[in-house]
Design a protein around this motif. Structure first.
Motif, short mmCIF file in Angstrom:
data_model
loop_
_atom_site.label_atom_id
_atom_site.label_comp_id
_atom_site.label_asym_id
_atom_site.label_seq_id
_atom_site.Cartn_x
_atom_site.Cartn_y
_atom_site.Cartn_z
N VAL A 59 0.83 -1.21 0.00
CA VAL A 59 0.00 0.00 0.00
C VAL A 59 0.86 1.25 0.00
O VAL A 59 1.98 1.25 0.51
N ASN A 60 0.33 2.31 -0.60
CA ASN A 60 0.93 3.63 -0.42
C ASN A 60 0.30 4.20 0.86
O ASN A 60 -0.76 4.78 0.85
N ASP A 61 0.99 4.00 1.98
CA ASP A 61 0.39 4.13 3.31
C ASP A 61 0.46 5.55 3.83
O ASP A 61 1.12 5.83 4.83
N GLN A 62 -0.22 6.45 3.16
CA GLN A 62 -0.24 7.85 3.60
C GLN A 62 -1.63 8.44 3.30
O GLN A 62 -2.32 7.99 2.38
N PRO A 63 -2.05 9.43 4.08
CA PRO A 63 -3.43 9.90 3.94
C PRO A 63 -3.72 10.62 2.63
O PRO A 63 -4.88 10.69 2.21
N ALA A 64 -2.69 11.16 1.98
CA ALA A 64 -2.92 11.98 0.79
C ALA A 64 -3.27 11.16 -0.45
O ALA A 64 -3.63 11.73 -1.47
N ASP A 65 -3.15 9.86 -0.37
CA ASP A 65 -3.45 9.01 -1.53
C ASP A 65 -4.67 8.15 -1.25
O ASP A 65 -4.57 7.07 -0.68
N LYS A 66 -5.83 8.63 -1.67
CA LYS A 66 -7.05 7.84 -1.49
C LYS A 66 -7.25 6.87 -2.65
O LYS A 66 -6.79 7.13 -3.77
N ALA A 67 -7.94 5.79 -2.40
CA ALA A 67 -8.19 4.80 -3.45
C ALA A 67 -9.51 4.08 -3.17
O ALA A 67 -10.04 4.11 -2.05
N LEU A 68 -10.02 3.43 -4.20
CA LEU A 68 -11.20 2.58 -4.08
C LEU A 68 -10.75 1.16 -3.70
O LEU A 68 -9.61 0.78 -3.98
N TYR A 69 -11.66 0.41 -3.13
CA TYR A 69 -11.29 -0.93 -2.66
C TYR A 69 -12.37 -1.96 -2.98
O TYR A 69 -13.57 -1.66 -2.89
N ASP A 70 -11.92 -3.16 -3.31
CA ASP A 70 -12.76 -4.35 -3.27
C ASP A 70 -12.01 -5.43 -2.52
O ASP A 70 -10.79 -5.58 -2.68
N PHE A 71 -12.72 -6.16 -1.69
CA PHE A 71 -12.10 -7.21 -0.89
C PHE A 71 -12.81 -8.54 -1.15
O PHE A 71 -14.05 -8.57 -1.19
N THR A 72 -12.05 -9.60 -1.30
CA THR A 72 -12.60 -10.94 -1.23
C THR A 72 -11.85 -11.65 -0.10
O THR A 72 -10.63 -11.67 -0.08
N ASN A 96 -14.44 -2.99 4.79
CA ASN A 96 -15.15 -1.73 4.52
C ASN A 96 -16.20 -1.89 3.43
O ASN A 96 -16.04 -2.66 2.49
N GLY A 97 -17.21 -1.05 3.54
CA GLY A 97 -18.15 -0.89 2.43
C GLY A 97 -19.33 -1.83 2.53
O GLY A 97 -19.80 -2.17 3.60
N GLU A 98 -19.79 -2.21 1.36
CA GLU A 98 -21.00 -3.02 1.29
C GLU A 98 -20.66 -4.49 1.06
O GLU A 98 -19.79 -4.81 0.25
N LEU A 99 -21.39 -5.34 1.76
CA LEU A 99 -21.24 -6.78 1.54
C LEU A 99 -21.95 -7.13 0.24
O LEU A 99 -23.17 -7.03 0.15
N ARG A 100 -21.19 -7.54 -0.75
CA ARG A 100 -21.77 -7.81 -2.06
C ARG A 100 -22.16 -9.27 -2.24
O ARG A 100 -23.09 -9.59 -2.95
N SER A 101 -21.41 -10.14 -1.61
CA SER A 101 -21.81 -11.55 -1.69
C SER A 101 -21.20 -12.31 -0.54
O SER A 101 -20.19 -11.91 0.05
N ARG A 102 -21.88 -13.39 -0.18
CA ARG A 102 -21.40 -14.26 0.88
C ARG A 102 -21.79 -15.68 0.51
O ARG A 102 -22.96 -15.97 0.26
N ARG A 103 -20.81 -16.56 0.44
CA ARG A 103 -21.13 -17.93 0.06
C ARG A 103 -20.15 -18.87 0.77
O ARG A 103 -19.15 -18.42 1.32
N VAL A 104 -20.48 -20.15 0.71
CA VAL A 104 -19.59 -21.14 1.29
C VAL A 104 -19.03 -22.00 0.17
O VAL A 104 -19.77 -22.52 -0.66
N VAL A 105 -17.72 -22.10 0.12
CA VAL A 105 -17.06 -22.87 -0.93
C VAL A 105 -16.03 -23.77 -0.25
O VAL A 105 -15.10 -23.27 0.40
N ASP A 106 -16.22 -25.08 -0.36
CA ASP A 106 -15.27 -26.04 0.22
C ASP A 106 -15.00 -25.76 1.70
O ASP A 106 -13.84 -25.76 2.14
N PHE A 142 -18.40 -13.94 13.55
CA PHE A 142 -19.29 -12.78 13.65
C PHE A 142 -20.69 -13.11 13.13
O PHE A 142 -20.86 -13.92 12.22
N VAL A 143 -21.64 -12.42 13.73
CA VAL A 143 -23.02 -12.50 13.26
C VAL A 143 -23.43 -11.11 12.80
O VAL A 143 -23.15 -10.12 13.47
N GLN A 144 -24.09 -11.06 11.67
CA GLN A 144 -24.56 -9.78 11.13
C GLN A 144 -26.00 -9.52 11.57
O GLN A 144 -26.86 -10.39 11.44
N THR A 145 -26.24 -8.33 12.10
CA THR A 145 -27.61 -7.90 12.43
C THR A 145 -27.91 -6.65 11.62
O THR A 145 -27.18 -5.66 11.70
N LYS A 146 -28.98 -6.71 10.85
CA LYS A 146 -29.30 -5.57 9.99
C LYS A 146 -30.24 -4.60 10.71
O LYS A 146 -31.07 -5.00 11.52
#
Ligand SMILES: [Zn+2]
Length: 502
Positions: free
Chosen positions: A211-224, A236-246, A271-275
């Motif tokens: 990472v460019n680990d400084q506050p002046a460089d913002k970026a978008l993120y996706d996590f799997t 961070n952000g919105e949970l887009r999918s949740r599944r069980v694989v193997d 963790f348990v999610q409560t909406k």
């Protein structure tokens, strides 16, 4: 950062960011270009990338333009970022293995070279061993030492590239430049149960991804995030999918507004999610450990706090809000997924309110330089004081008078808020002095004009950064007041200026 844990009287303890946990990234490479896909199919696909065309790189994806930054060398912690790099999007595909405590994965990073250079530099903890680096679809050479990954490819100013880094290892937090009581390290933490979590202000994201680990460089993120059941990975952000694989829980998260690296978060646990939902319709979700009824009950106050904040600060700036409870003593305003320790204090309404206010002040608009962390904490602390006053049925000045008692000692100990001692990051001086300063300005302007100004500022540089100069010039222009010595006395003075309010 988190915040001050205000203790009882006027004595304050800071709750700030915190320490890390260990993660393993695993998995296959994320393909650039798709992560922003609104369908949420996020970033996993195959290993390497995308057939680069000579004219157009996947990094040219127009959606990434939202993350264009003008990185600068940080005046306080220059070793932790590179102003020659403007990262646009991180596709992080990570696997955590609790047994061997290994984080493995691939980071696919779309970036713009902000300056011409003979190599590309990112921060990455040495313990996370890199096994492969691909740039624009071609394998390349790299070096890794002193927590720095150097990709040995020349960069031409303005050119865009897609970098894929495959790595694995056991993460560990690193020392934080602070003397706070609620945290002493920053980055990824591994718990005794093999769970992981992170808090990482002012730096420490590099303990789990390149990472460019400084506050002046913002970026978008996706996590799997891939973890063994019943664990689940949260980010961070919105949970887009949740599944069980193997036998693994695989979650995909999408952060659609640019974020500074210190505002990212990831945690793996049972963790348990409560909406839930705010009165204005903002989707809320609480991520608590299975069976932790106390934490869940504490978070139920969030819709009411959101309503209070939106009345005072304007509409919540992001698409959703989550709150994640982890094994920390601190609290952190990680963007659209607040990370809170599991203590009575860090779950309290005033801490939730504080971290929520940071979504406007710190997250939506972020200081360009760590010297100006007071821009986050001063206004946020003032708003927290206003919230407490409202809740307790007293005037704001009553709260400020209480806080003013200990402010001179904090200033003496850690330096002026706008020139704090570099080894005392996040101490009380950057919270309480600037909070009192804003209250003084409130008295000069009157409540209506003052709160209107408070609502306006985050929209001026929404999704971006601002410097002290930009902020203070804007305030002067907006108010029509000449405030040079006022700000100078409050931000740079060794002694607390006289208060006229109260
Ligand atoms: Zn704070």
């Amino acid at each position: 950062m988190g915040k001050l844990a205000a203790a009882v009287s006027a004595l304050v303890v800071l709750v700030g960011c915190v320490v890390g946990a260990a993660l393993i990234w695993g998995g296959d490479g994320a393909t650039l270009g798709s992560p922003i896909d609104p369908s949420g199919s996020a970033s996993s696909s195959g290993s390497s990338s995308s057939s680069p065309s000579p004219d157009r790189s996947p990094a040219d994806e127009p959606a990434y333009d939202a993350a264009l930054s003008k990185p600068v060398e940080d005046s306080y912690y220059p070793a932790h970022g590179d102003p020659g790099v403007d990262t646009l999007h991180y596709g992080l595909d990570l696997t955590w293995q609790p047994g061997p405590q290994t984080l493995s994965g691939t980071a696919t990073i779309a970036l713009r070279a902000a300056a011409s250079a003979d190599r590309l530099r990112l921060a990455l903890l040495d313990a996370l061993t890199v096994s492969r680096v691909v740039i624009d679809g071609e394998s390349t050479k790299w070096t890794q030492r002193h927590d720095r990954l150097q990709v040995l490819e020349p960069m031409k100013a303005g050119s865009r590239h897609v970098l894929e880094v495959t790595y694995a290892g056991k993460p560990a937090p690193v020392p934080a430049p602070t003397t706070r009581s609620d945290f002493s390290t920053t980055g990824m933490e591994i718990t005794d149960d093999g769970e992981i979590w992170t808090m990482q202000e002012p730096f420490g994201a590099y303990t789990w991804y390149p990472v460019n680990d400084q506050p002046a460089d913002k970026a978008l993120y996706d996590f799997t995030i891939r973890v063994p059941r019943p664990m689940v990975g949260v980010a961070n952000g919105e949970l887009r999918s949740r599944r069980v694989v193997d036998g693994q829980t695989v979650t995909s998260w999408h952060l659609g507004h640019p974020a500074a690296s210190y505002l990212t978060t990831i945690a793996v646990g049972d963790f348990v999610q409560t909406k839930d939902e705010s009165p204005s319709g903002v989707p809320l979700s609480y991520w608590t450990h299975r069976g932790d009824a106390r934490a869940l009950a504490a978070l139920r106050v969030t819709p009411r706090i959101m309503a209070w904040n939106e009345r005072h600060l304007g509409r919540y700036p992001f698409d959703s809000l989550g709150i994640l409870i982890v094994d920390s003593q601190s609290g952190m305003e990680t963007q659209s997924m607040i990370t809170l320790g599991d203590t009575d204090y860090t779950r309290s309404p005033e801490v939730i309110e504080h971290e929520l206010t940071h979504q406007w002040y710190g997250d939506l608009v972020t200081p360009t330089d760590w010297r100006d962390v007071w821009m986050n904490e001063g206004l946020t602390m003032f708003v927290q004081g206003a919230y407490e006053a409202d809740r307790d049925g007293v005037g704001i000045d009553t709260v400020m008078d209480r806080w003013a008692v200990s402010e001179p000692a904090m200033r003496a100990e850690s330096g002026p808020p706008g020139a704090y001692d570099k080894g005392e990051f996040g101490e009380g001086n950057i919270y309480y002095g600037p909070a009192l300063m804003w209250n003084e300005l409130r008295h000069r302007l009157g409540d209506t004009a003052f709160w209107s100004m408070v609502r306006a500022w985050p929209t001026v540089h929404a999704d971006g950064n601002a410097t002290r100069r930009q902020y203070l010039d804007w305030v002067e222009k907006r108010t029509g007041l000449e405030l040079t010595s006022f700000f100078d006395d409050w931000l740079m003075g060794r002694r607390t200026p006289p208060r006229h309010a109260g």
